[in-house]
Design a protein around this motif. Structure first.
Motif, short mmCIF file in Angstrom:
data_model
loop_
_atom_site.label_atom_id
_atom_site.label_comp_id
_atom_site.label_asym_id
_atom_site.label_seq_id
_atom_site.Cartn_x
_atom_site.Cartn_y
_atom_site.Cartn_z
N ALA A 1 0.81 -1.23 0.00
CA ALA A 1 0.00 0.00 0.00
C ALA A 1 0.84 1.27 0.00
O ALA A 1 0.36 2.32 0.42
CB ALA A 1 -0.95 -0.02 1.20
N SER A 2 2.07 1.21 -0.50
CA SER A 2 2.85 2.46 -0.51
C SER A 2 2.49 3.34 -1.70
O SER A 2 2.88 4.50 -1.75
CB SER A 2 4.36 2.16 -0.48
N GLN A 3 1.78 2.79 -2.66
CA GLN A 3 1.35 3.59 -3.82
C GLN A 3 0.21 2.85 -4.53
O GLN A 3 -0.19 1.76 -4.14
CB GLN A 3 2.51 3.80 -4.80
N GLY A 4 -0.29 3.46 -5.58
CA GLY A 4 -1.23 2.78 -6.48
C GLY A 4 -2.52 2.30 -5.82
O GLY A 4 -3.10 2.98 -4.97
N LEU A 5 -2.94 1.10 -6.21
CA LEU A 5 -4.23 0.58 -5.77
C LEU A 5 -4.26 0.38 -4.25
O LEU A 5 -5.24 0.74 -3.59
CB LEU A 5 -4.53 -0.74 -6.49
N GLY A 6 -3.19 -0.21 -3.71
CA GLY A 6 -3.15 -0.47 -2.26
C GLY A 6 -3.28 0.81 -1.46
O GLY A 6 -4.04 0.86 -0.48
N VAL B 1 -1.05 -17.17 -13.01
CA VAL B 1 -1.09 -17.20 -11.55
C VAL B 1 -2.43 -16.69 -11.00
O VAL B 1 -2.98 -17.23 -10.04
CB VAL B 1 0.10 -16.36 -11.01
N ARG B 2 -2.98 -15.64 -11.63
CA ARG B 2 -4.19 -15.02 -11.06
C ARG B 2 -5.42 -15.95 -11.04
O ARG B 2 -6.18 -15.89 -10.08
CB ARG B 2 -4.56 -13.75 -11.82
N PRO B 3 -5.62 -16.78 -12.08
CA PRO B 3 -6.77 -17.69 -11.97
C PRO B 3 -6.66 -18.60 -10.75
O PRO B 3 -7.66 -19.00 -10.18
CB PRO B 3 -6.72 -18.49 -13.28
N PHE C 1 -7.92 -1.51 -16.57
CA PHE C 1 -6.80 -0.57 -16.71
C PHE C 1 -7.02 0.61 -15.77
O PHE C 1 -7.86 1.48 -16.01
CB PHE C 1 -6.72 -0.06 -18.16
N ILE C 2 -6.27 0.61 -14.67
CA ILE C 2 -6.39 1.67 -13.66
C ILE C 2 -5.05 2.41 -13.67
O ILE C 2 -3.99 1.77 -13.56
CB ILE C 2 -6.64 1.08 -12.25
N LEU C 3 -5.12 3.72 -13.78
CA LEU C 3 -3.88 4.48 -14.01
C LEU C 3 -3.01 4.56 -12.75
O LEU C 3 -3.30 5.30 -11.82
CB LEU C 3 -4.21 5.87 -14.54
N THR C 4 -1.95 3.74 -12.74
CA THR C 4 -0.97 3.72 -11.63
C THR C 4 0.41 3.52 -12.26
O THR C 4 0.54 3.35 -13.47
CB THR C 4 -1.23 2.51 -10.71
N ALA C 5 1.43 3.46 -11.38
CA ALA C 5 2.80 3.24 -11.86
C ALA C 5 2.91 1.93 -12.63
O ALA C 5 3.67 1.81 -13.59
CB ALA C 5 3.76 3.25 -10.68
N ARG C 6 2.13 0.91 -12.20
CA ARG C 6 2.17 -0.40 -12.88
C ARG C 6 1.73 -0.25 -14.34
O ARG C 6 2.31 -0.82 -15.25
CB ARG C 6 1.26 -1.37 -12.13
N GLN C 7 0.68 0.52 -14.58
CA GLN C 7 0.21 0.72 -15.96
C GLN C 7 1.22 1.53 -16.76
O GLN C 7 1.40 1.31 -17.95
CB GLN C 7 -1.16 1.40 -15.97
N GLN C 8 1.89 2.48 -16.09
CA GLN C 8 2.94 3.25 -16.77
C GLN C 8 4.07 2.30 -17.20
O GLN C 8 4.61 2.41 -18.29
CB GLN C 8 3.52 4.33 -15.84
P1 NAD Z 1 1.97 -0.35 -8.37
O1 NAD Z 1 3.21 -0.84 -9.03
O2 NAD Z 1 1.56 1.06 -8.55
O3 NAD Z 1 2.07 -0.63 -6.79
C1 NAD Z 1 2.52 -1.85 -6.31
C2 NAD Z 1 2.72 -1.81 -4.81
O4 NAD Z 1 3.25 -3.07 -4.43
C3 NAD Z 1 3.72 -0.77 -4.32
O5 NAD Z 1 3.26 -0.23 -3.11
C4 NAD Z 1 4.98 -1.60 -4.08
O6 NAD Z 1 5.83 -1.03 -3.11
C5 NAD Z 1 4.37 -2.88 -3.58
N1 NAD Z 1 5.22 -4.05 -3.72
C6 NAD Z 1 5.81 -4.53 -4.84
N2 NAD Z 1 6.51 -5.63 -4.57
C7 NAD Z 1 6.35 -5.88 -3.23
C8 NAD Z 1 6.84 -6.86 -2.35
N3 NAD Z 1 7.65 -7.85 -2.76
N4 NAD Z 1 6.49 -6.78 -1.05
C9 NAD Z 1 5.70 -5.79 -0.59
N5 NAD Z 1 5.19 -4.83 -1.40
C10 NAD Z 1 5.53 -4.88 -2.69
O7 NAD Z 1 0.83 -1.36 -8.85
P2 NAD Z 1 -0.76 -1.19 -8.83
O8 NAD Z 1 -1.20 -0.67 -10.13
O9 NAD Z 1 -1.17 -0.55 -7.57
O10 NAD Z 1 -1.20 -2.72 -8.86
C11 NAD Z 1 -1.39 -3.51 -7.70
C12 NAD Z 1 -1.68 -4.94 -8.16
O11 NAD Z 1 -2.84 -4.94 -9.00
C13 NAD Z 1 -0.55 -5.54 -9.00
O12 NAD Z 1 -0.44 -6.90 -8.71
C14 NAD Z 1 -1.03 -5.33 -10.41
O13 NAD Z 1 -0.48 -6.23 -11.34
C15 NAD Z 1 -2.52 -5.55 -10.24
N6 NAD Z 1 -3.30 -4.94 -11.32
C16 NAD Z 1 -3.23 -3.62 -11.54
C17 NAD Z 1 -3.95 -3.10 -12.60
C18 NAD Z 1 -3.93 -1.62 -12.89
O14 NAD Z 1 -4.56 -1.24 -13.89
N7 NAD Z 1 -3.24 -0.81 -12.14
C19 NAD Z 1 -4.71 -3.92 -13.42
C20 NAD Z 1 -4.74 -5.28 -13.15
C21 NAD Z 1 -4.04 -5.79 -12.08
#
Ligand code: NAD
Length: 265
Positions: free
Chosen positions: A15-20, A162-164, A191-198
């Protein structure tokens, strides 16, 4: 709608960024105490400040540095949460995205990294909270997966494999534990705009000889909603599923994808 989350305790992984981070903010806003984790202490401390700033009065936020690929770190995370609050009501499993790549590009180490990061971390986190939730006969577990769990993607082979498995696990556990008041669901973001999508966007944009910005604009146009989603839009669904009000939902997967997935299920 009053969600009944005040004084509940939610553990939100990665949860340091993005969805979490958006999910942690969502729970704290509703008055839940929140425990967040990720690997990088400095970024996690920053995230903790953001969650605290958004929190309702009385909601406490605890940040625990933990690498979710390490079983011992996961144990430490839940020990810390229990030491702090004595209970865990909601678990949101999440981690970074697995390595991107097509099948011929992936060696055993890369596969193992994805399996440990996404599948094993989910298994281990759930294993820690189930006995805690069983004692109170109340719990909500929400797994963040991906649309790739239902609609495999060629260059996200590890994610698509892995996800299924997480959806299968989620269903097996829902069949077993729902009668004990522990409801287990998953969300499948599109598709949710976060660093992962970038990150994914820059790989695909490079291969297509375009820029990330153009790639994101074009991908957005192809989604029925006409755009990428925001982390808050995903968080709203998870906070609801984690709440008192979602009391008759278990064993399901909610697509949060602006209509991206074309199938019926
Ligand atoms: P993100 O890269 O923005 O954030 C990922 C978070 O995970 C960060 O807080 C990072 O520090 C943490 N992290 C990474 N490796 C770690 C580890 N080993 N231990 C602890 N923390 C760890 O990604 P996001 O977009 O927030 O996505 C979160 C999850 O949702 C991912 O698994 C991603 O594949 C999945 N997802 C995202 C989207 C999207 O559109 N953003 C779509 C489908 C699935």
């Amino acid at each position: 709608m009053e969600l009944g989350l005040r004084n509940r305790v939610a553990v939100v992984c990665a949860a340091s960024q993005g969805l979490g981070l958006a999910v942690a903010v969502g729970f704290a806003r509703e008055g839940a105490h929140v425990v967040i984790c990720s690997r990088d202490s400095r970024k996690l401390a920053e995230a903790g400040k953001q969650v605290r700033a958004a929190a309702a009065e009385g909601a406490r936020v605890v940040a625990v540095t933990a690498d979710l690929t390490k079983a011992a770190h996961i144990k430490k995370l839940f020990r810390s949460a229990l030491r702090e609050f004595g209970r865990i009501d909601v678990l949101v499993t999440n981690a970074g995205g697995p390595p991107v790549g097509a099948f011929p590009d992936l060696d055993d180490r890369t596969w193992q990294r994805g399996i440990d990061l996404n599948l094993m971390s989910t298994i281990r986190c759930i294993r820690e909270v189930l006995p805690v939730m069983q004692k109170r006969r109340w719990g909500r577990i929400i797994n963040i997966t991906s649309f790739a769990a239902k609609q495999p993607v060629d260059d996200l082979v590890i994610s698509s494999t892995v996800r299924p498995g997480i959806l299968g696990l989620s269903k097996v556990l829902a069949n077993r534990y729902t009668r004990e008041g522990i409801l287990i669901n998953s969300v499948a973001p599109g598709f949710i705009l976060t660093a992962r999508q970038q990150e994914i966007g820059s790989v695909r944009a490079k291969a297509a000889g375009t820029t990330v910005e153009k790639y994101i604009e074009k991908m957005g146009e192809g989604i029925p909603a006409g755009r990428f989603g925001t982390p808050e839009e995903l968080a709203n669904v998870i906070v609801f599923l984690g709440s008192e009000r979602a009391s008759y939902i278990s064993g399901t997967t909610v697509n949060v994808d602006g209509g991206l997935m074309k199938g019926i299920i």
